[in-house]
Design a protein around this motif. Structure first.
Motif, PDB file in Angstrom:
ATOM      1  N   PHE A   1      36.764  50.515  49.743  1.00 52.73           N
ATOM      2  CA  PHE A   1      37.529  51.067  48.385  1.00 52.73           C
ATOM      3  C   PHE A   1      37.859  52.408  48.548  1.00 52.73           C
ATOM      4  O   PHE A   1      38.572  53.167  47.856  1.00 52.73           O
ATOM      5  N   GLU A   2      37.552  53.249  49.836  1.00 56.09           N
ATOM      6  CA  GLU A   2      37.953  54.568  50.323  1.00 56.09           C
ATOM      7  C   GLU A   2      38.950  54.736  50.929  1.00 56.09           C
ATOM      8  O   GLU A   2      39.448  55.825  51.479  1.00 56.09           O
TER       9      GLU A   2
ATOM     10  N   GLU B   1      40.867  56.134  39.081  1.00 56.30           N
ATOM     11  CA  GLU B   1      40.891  55.153  40.276  1.00 56.30           C
ATOM     12  C   GLU B   1      39.800  54.254  40.532  1.00 56.30           C
ATOM     13  O   GLU B   1      40.086  53.123  40.960  1.00 56.30           O
ATOM     14  N   ALA B   2      38.598  54.660  40.260  1.00 53.67           N
ATOM     15  CA  ALA B   2      37.599  53.833  40.568  1.00 53.67           C
ATOM     16  C   ALA B   2      37.399  52.718  39.511  1.00 53.67           C
ATOM     17  O   ALA B   2      37.181  51.540  39.922  1.00 53.67           O
TER      18      ALA B   2
ATOM     19  N   ILE C   1      40.319  50.095  40.596  1.00 52.09           N
ATOM     20  CA  ILE C   1      39.757  49.339  41.817  1.00 52.09           C
ATOM     21  C   ILE C   1      39.434  47.916  41.479  1.00 52.09           C
ATOM     22  O   ILE C   1      39.820  46.806  41.816  1.00 52.09           O
TER      23      ILE C   1
ATOM     24  N   THR D   1      35.506  58.283  45.141  1.00 50.70           N
ATOM     25  CA  THR D   1      36.906  58.229  44.520  1.00 50.70           C
ATOM     26  C   THR D   1      37.435  59.213  44.100  1.00 50.70           C
ATOM     27  O   THR D   1      36.624  60.391  44.244  1.00 50.70           O
ATOM     28  N   ARG D   2      38.648  59.504  43.717  1.00 54.51           N
ATOM     29  CA  ARG D   2      39.400  60.611  43.237  1.00 54.51           C
ATOM     30  C   ARG D   2      38.954  60.932  41.906  1.00 54.51           C
ATOM     31  O   ARG D   2      39.387  62.234  41.472  1.00 54.51           O
TER      32      ARG D   2
END
Length: 445
Positions: free
Chosen positions: A301-302, A133-134, A137, A128-129
């Motif tokens: 998720f990417e 963000e992770a 999600i 992730t970034r």
């Protein structure tokens, strides 16, 4: 076979993938580090200034600034910066082809390496970034309904609290916030406050591995094990934990775990990963919609559209640099042990100079060495925190972070492996003047 720095670099050293262009130079650097470290234990090596003098060389930092705010983001070593530039140039030759036909497949090598370091399988890691963000999600993707309860703490990261509160406003879930002491002198107090807040409606416990405010390393494994026995999901915010001190997933045991890689791994800005136990992947909705065929694939998720993959690809160089720090470690010593020992030694250097002043209050459990590492929160009675931080910057070019909660406030001090003992002494000397009340312009009122 475990991924080593040699095999890792070799896997990238084809088809113009320029992350490996510095391989020979880095290999020479590694061999030099091995020779310097010998078989010294991490605590002994922590005070070996010859060793750490070599380690800090690759960091192109501004030595006219004393950066003691490495908790938010950390500088990257030169090899990582160079990898980003070289990958970007390579992508630019034929962007669509290179992104899809070269870099995306090669990111699987990075996924494998991150999984190995964390102690899970690659099919449970999404790149992730950042940690936010992770975490979001999971926060936004978990199927919850009105009345379901989420337990968080007042010391969790504000963005994560905001995410749960938005779901509360939108869907009627109940967010229960618990508080706990700072410093946390008894880990049992943290565990008790969370477990006693649980009710039959509790579906999720969200907690930090390392509190971003105080640097307290929290007893997450005990909470996660307790919750699993009761069918409650656990989300652990590990933004400040991974690559900071030695641990693996077995030491956590959560259903979900998220971290940023531009903190303690020294990856470029804009990197993180999400761990998700494999049995949960199909039940969590992605933030941006993937095709149905990816319902059971962690890579769903990417699916965030076009990104600059040079940033993600350079994670490889950051992993390589950290492997250099761990070179010649015995099998019984976990990765990142040397880094953790050095960070504790740097912090202890200024702590020992200040702890005998009655006005100095530590909001991190410094009496328990296992409870802290690179982040420590300190306050001085009668002093205005904002004025202190401004004085440190304006008069001495020392960067610290001011942390403020309704319950307490302090200055978060976060050195890094490129920080010198002499720089720590400069900071400690100014703090001693604060403690003695010699700097009037920083007093309250």
């Amino acid at each position: 076979m475990p991924t080593t720095r040699r095999t890792f670099c070799t896997q990238f050293a084809t088809a113009g993938m320029t992350a490996a262009l510095s391989y020979d130079k880095l290999l020479a650097f590694e061999n030099h580090i091995i020779a310097l470290s010998g078989q010294k234990s991490p605590p002994i090596l922590a005070s070996d200034e010859t060793f750490w003098g070599q380690v800090m060389t690759p960091f192109p930092v501004d030595r006219t600034l004393l950066n003691l705010n490495n908790g938010g983001v950390s500088p990257s070593p030169q090899s990582v910066l160079r990898a980003v530039e070289e990958f970007a140039h390579h992508i630019n030759k034929a962007p669509h082809y290179i992104l899809n036909r070269e870099l995306l497949p090669r990111l699987e090598t990075i996924r494998d390496a991150l999984a190995q370091k964390f102690g899970c399988i690659a099919e449970e890691i999404a790149i992730t970034r950042n940690a936010s963000e992770a975490l979001q999600i999971v926060q936004m993707g978990l199927p919850l309904k009105s009345g379901d309860e989420i337990i968080i703490t007042t010391q969790d990261y504000p963005r994560m609290i905001n995410a749960w509160e938005q779901r509360s406003r939108r869907e009627g879930i109940v967010v229960k916030k618990i508080s706990y002491p700072a410093p946390l002198l008894r880990p049992a107090d943290f565990i008790e406050r969370i477990t006693t807040a649980v009710s039959p409606k509790t579906r999720v416990i969200h907690l930090s591995h390392v509190c971003f405010i105080t640097g307290e390393i929290l007893p997450v494994r005990e909470v996660c094990a307790w919750a699993r026995e009761r069918g409650i999901l656990t989300i652990v915010d590990g933004a400040h934990a991974f690559a900071h001190f030695p641990f693996t997933y077995a030491d956590v045991g959560s259903d979900f775990y998220a971290t940023s890689l531009h903190k303690w791994l020294y990856a470029p800005l804009g990197n993180g990963f999400l761990f998700m136990r494999r049995e949960h992947i199909s039940n969590v909705w992605a933030l941006l919609a993937p095709p149905k065929e990816k319902d059971n694939d962690i890579r769903k998720f990417e699916e965030v559209g076009t990104v600059q993959l040079a940033i993600h690809a350079a994670i490889g160089e950051a992993l390589t640099f950290n492997e250099t720090l761990d070179a010649s470690l015995t099998e019984t010593v976990l990765p990142f042990s040397r880094k953790a020992a050095r960070l504790r030694a740097l912090n202890m250097r200024w702590i020992q100079r200040l702890q005998h002043y009655p006005s100095v209050k530590f909001l991190t459990s410094i009496s328990r060495p296992e409870a802290w590492c690179g982040l420590v929160l300190v306050a001085i009675e009668g002093m205005d925190l904002g004025k202190m931080a401004n004085y440190l910057l304006q008069k001495h070019r020392i960067i610290v972070s001011q942390m403020v909660l309704p319950e307490f406030r302090g200055l978060r001090i976060t050195p890094n492996i490129y920080t010198t003992p002499a720089e720590i002494d400069v900071f400690a000397a100014v703090m001693e003047r604060f403690a003695r009340g010699e700097i009037r312009e920083v007093k309250n009122g």
